[in-house]
Enzyme design. Structure first.
Site, PDB file in Angstrom:
ATOM      1  N   LYS A  46       0.828  -1.172   0.490  1.00 13.31           N
ATOM      2  CA  LYS A  46      -0.434  -0.066  -0.052  1.00 13.31           C
ATOM      3  C   LYS A  46       0.783   1.384  -0.096  1.00 13.31           C
ATOM      4  O   LYS A  46       0.562   2.166  -0.676  1.00 13.31           O
ATOM      5  CB  LYS A  46      -1.015   0.265   1.746  1.00 13.31           C
ATOM      6  CG  LYS A  46      -2.648  -1.233   0.988  1.00 13.31           C
ATOM      7  CD  LYS A  46      -3.141  -0.936   2.078  1.00 13.31           C
ATOM      8  CE  LYS A  46      -3.753  -1.927   2.239  1.00 13.31           C
ATOM      9  NZ  LYS A  46      -4.608  -2.320   3.767  1.00 13.31           N
TER      10      LYS A  46
ATOM     11  N   GLN B  18      -4.395  -1.288   9.904  1.00  8.88           N
ATOM     12  CA  GLN B  18      -4.440  -3.293   9.556  1.00  8.88           C
ATOM     13  C   GLN B  18      -5.144  -3.725   9.890  1.00  8.88           C
ATOM     14  O   GLN B  18      -4.526  -3.781  11.574  1.00  8.88           O
ATOM     15  CB  GLN B  18      -2.634  -3.173   8.956  1.00  8.88           C
ATOM     16  CG  GLN B  18      -2.571  -4.752   8.188  1.00  8.88           C
ATOM     17  CD  GLN B  18      -3.116  -4.457   6.392  1.00  8.88           C
ATOM     18  OE1 GLN B  18      -3.142  -3.156   5.706  1.00  8.88           O
ATOM     19  NE2 GLN B  18      -3.781  -5.370   6.524  1.00  8.88           N
TER      20      GLN B  18
ATOM     21  N   ASP C  49     -10.789   3.400   4.096  1.00  7.77           N
ATOM     22  CA  ASP C  49     -10.852   1.534   4.568  1.00  7.77           C
ATOM     23  C   ASP C  49     -12.558   1.653   4.198  1.00  7.77           C
ATOM     24  O   ASP C  49     -12.788   0.512   4.042  1.00  7.77           O
ATOM     25  CB  ASP C  49     -10.615   1.403   5.383  1.00  7.77           C
ATOM     26  CG  ASP C  49      -9.175  -0.129   4.789  1.00  7.77           C
ATOM     27  OD1 ASP C  49      -8.767  -0.120   3.936  1.00  7.77           O
ATOM     28  OD2 ASP C  49      -8.435  -0.053   6.015  1.00  7.77           O
TER      29      ASP C  49
END
Ligand code: NDP
Length: 291
Positions: free
Chosen positions: A51, A95, A118
């Site tokens: 990412k 994460q 997200d």
């Protein structure tokens, strides 16, 4: 059969984002994504690293905040609060998975919805359900972008989604049933308690396999000409590989590919698109906040 090349499509999307960032008005800083990584889970390390690398390639600034696996929930929440208040941070991602002593939902809910790239915050999930503008979770968003990039018209199709997780299966089913193109599908969402799954997948014009079981979707479960999207990423032991493992999808690619109209490979399919979708959300957050 057409291979839905996520890698190539993701690269094209990234180039478009890069151009948008490059052409920003004078005095406006480039987008900034802050990623929090707790502990040193191998797969999470790999995901976060790619990412961060993709951000760089798109001209997006990124900051990786590493926290010890033993970090307390309150310290993690404090870090998120700091990022929420930092005017120079456009997007925040934590994460997952987090260590067991930390409540993931509490952490998800701590992220400012305007920086929740997200798309996991309940406010953003609610907006998605209502068909409002929102940050769509990256994996299903990436799949929609891939279908769109290949000009696949899904209106009227019967879509079967295998898996009902909050980050993949459930938002996927919402997106496919939305009044949009791609979208306008009649959606069946399935899970581990579904009876006679094969009779459902056999009827499907579009199947999204998102259950995390390598090679689960076999050729006898797929109708000729169906579109097959493989979300699965599982490390499978492989002594022939240097790393000692290989990545396997949820679809028995070798036998399913010849009978379908379109299929995503693993790797090089949904995974690449997930990152492209995350970058898209980050640029959207930046645009909304800074212009
Ligand atoms: P979860 O484990 O959260 O959810 C799995 C879902 O599959 C559950 O809803 C479960 O049902 C269902 N399921 C399990 N077994 C069966 C079965 N035999 N028949 C039908 N349904 C079943 O996984 P995620 O959604 O987070 O991830 C799924 C896969 O996708 C994983 O391999 C993951 O690594 C991968 N992934 C890939 C991403 C990418 O970028 N390509 C991003 C995110 C995930 P129940 O609810 O009843 O338990």
């Amino acid at each position: 059969m057409v291979l839905l090349d996520g890698k190539k499509t993701a690269l094209e999307l990234r180039e478009k984002l890069k151009l948008e960032v490059q052409n920003r008005p004078e005095g406006v800083s480039a987008p900034h994504l802050a990623a929090i990584l707790v502990g040193n889970n191998g797969a999470s390390e790999t995901y976060v690293a790619s990412k961060v690398k993709s951000c760089e390639a798109a001209g997006i600034r990124s900051t990786l905040i590493r926290m010890d696996a033993g970090v307390s929930e309150s310290d993690l929440l404090q870090e998120i609060d700091k990022l929420n208040k930092d005017a120079d941070v456009d997007g925040i991602l934590v994460q997952l998975p987090l260590p067991r002593h930390i409540d993931e939902l509490k952490v998800t809910m701590a992220v400012n919805p305007a920086k929740d790239v997200d798309g996991f915050h309940p406010e953003n999930i609610g907006r998605l359900t209502l068909g409002m503008d929102t940050f769509v979770p990256a994996t299903p968003f990436g799949i929609m972008l891939l279908l769109e990039a290949y000009g696949i018209k899904t209106s009227g199709m019967h879509a079967v989604v295998v898996g009902r997780s909050a980050i993949v299966g459930t938002p996927m089913s919402l997106l496919l049933s939305r009044n949009s193109e791609p979208g306008n599908c009649t959606v069946t969402i399935t899970h581990s308690r579904t009876k006679n799954l094969m009779s459902l997948t056999k009827q499907a014009d579009l199947i999204v396999a998102a259950l995390g079981k390598p090679g689960f979707l076999t050729a006898d479960m797929v109708k000729e000409g169906a579109i097959v999207i493989d979300v699965g990423i599982t490390r499978v032991e492989d002594n022939n590989s240097e790393k000692g493992y290989r990545i396997s999808g949820d679809v028995d690619f070798k036998h399913v590919a010849p009978i379908c109209s379109y299929i995503t490979p693993v790797p090089g399919g949904v995974g690449a698109m997930t990152i492209a979708a995350l970058l898209t959300n980050t640029v959207t957050a930046w645009r909304r906040r800074r212009f």
